[in-house]
Design an enzyme around this catalytic site. Structure first.
Site, mmCIF file in Angstrom:
data_model
loop_
_atom_site.group_PDB
_atom_site.id
_atom_site.type_symbol
_atom_site.label_atom_id
_atom_site.label_comp_id
_atom_site.label_asym_id
_atom_site.label_seq_id
_atom_site.Cartn_x
_atom_site.Cartn_y
_atom_site.Cartn_z
ATOM 1 C CD GLU A 107 -2.933 0.839 2.443
ATOM 2 O OE1 GLU A 107 -3.288 -0.331 2.701
ATOM 3 O OE2 GLU A 107 -3.308 1.816 3.105
ATOM 4 C CG ASP A 109 -1.728 4.508 2.917
ATOM 5 O OD1 ASP A 109 -2.285 3.933 1.976
ATOM 6 O OD2 ASP A 109 -1.629 4.020 4.060
ATOM 7 C CD GLU A 111 -3.962 7.275 6.123
ATOM 8 O OE1 GLU A 111 -4.804 6.369 6.264
ATOM 9 O OE2 GLU A 111 -3.010 7.448 6.909
#
Length: 295
Positions: A107, A109, A111
């Site tokens: 993953e 990310d 955010e």
């Protein structure tokens, strides 16, 4: 300080010009490229279908993911974040090998951690390999991400992963020249975006809770772009690098001279947390932290 910011903005403009000729826009409607996972009431589009609005209330959030998965390339989206009092609300734009937080997922990310009115948004990036993350960095931004759309991009090849904001590199995550357990480069990934309530951790470690009097919370998206290798089973073309694409060639294996100047500015002014410097969490520095992002 004023002269350094002016120099920074000039470099940013140059980078926009350099990249504009290479970015390929994905064609088709939202439904051609994505599937969504939320009540219909939580997803809306502009009249021309070019802007997508995801909303969060106390009942549900909203998210979408690409129908295709990719291995390596340039991935970009323009976002405008929730305005006003957004404490506890997280807007995410990320890549992942699966739809769900599986124990062996890879993953990448972005955010965006909401905050009380008047306080700056924090942007958190993270990298997972085979289900292991804990590689967080946090930055403040040099603009208000709730007032207009800004571009958030990921460059991913076998040599490095670079997180960009408006073409400015804010994080460089390097691969090593040996087999390792920290650089995700084996599995194809989907692209996702979502908005959800995370007031157990997102704002001041969970001290600031979501104020549901302000619901719904709405984040906006447009201009999704991919210039990458689309994975197609059973014989994917992106099982190895070919250097046929700009994002897989030598110049994309490291930052350019101008990008290094921007990256240095970010490191001096915008980084507020780097797991590589957190000796309480990591008394022994993780091995990837020894790699040089400037090379």
């Amino acid at each position: 300080m004023a002269s350094s910011i002016a120099h920074f903005l000039v470099l940013s403009a140059i980078i926009v010009v350099l990249f504009s000729s290479t970015q390929a826009e994905v064609q088709g409607s939202f439904d051609d490229n994505f599937s969504k996972s939320c009540p219909e009431t939580h997803f809306k589009t502009s009249e021309d279908g070019q802007i997508w609005y995801l909303s969060l209330d106390k009942k549900a959030g909203c998210g979408f993911m690409t129908k295709q998965k990719y291995r390596f390339g340039w991935f970009s989206m323009r976002l405008k974040l929730v305005g006003g009092d957004s404490a506890g609300v997280v807007t995410a734009y990320y890549m992942c090998t699966e739809d769900g937080a599986g124990p062996t997922r890879d993953e990448l990310d972005f955010e965006f951690l909401g905050n009380r009115t008047g306080e700056p948004y924090l942007i958190q990036t993270n990298v997972y390999k085979n289900g292991t993350g804990n590689r967080e960095m946090r930055h403040v931004l040099w603009f208000d991400p709730t007032q207009d759309f800004h571009t958030y991009s990921i460059l991913w090849n076998t040599h490095q992963i670079v997180f960009f904001v408006d073409r400015v590199p804010i994080r460089v995550y390097k691969n090593a020249n040996y087999t390792n357990n920290f650089f995700p480069n084996e599995k194809p990934m989907y692209l996702f975006s979502s908005i959800w309530n995370a007031d157990d951790w997102a704002t001041r470690g969970g001290l600031e809770k979501t104020n549901w009097k302000n619901q719904p919370f709405v984040s906006s998206y447009k201009d999704f772009n991919v210039d990458g290798c689309q994975w197609k089973d059973p014989y994917p073309s992106c099982v190895s690098t070919t250097t046929q694409n700009w994002w897989d060639q030598y110049d994309s294996w490291h930052l350019s001279s101008d990008q290094k100047l921007d990256y240095a500015w970010v490191q001096r002014n915008l980084v507020i947390y780097d797991y590589c410097q957190d000796t309480e969490r990591f008394p022994k520095k993780p091995e990837e932290c020894w790699l040089n992002p400037w090379e």
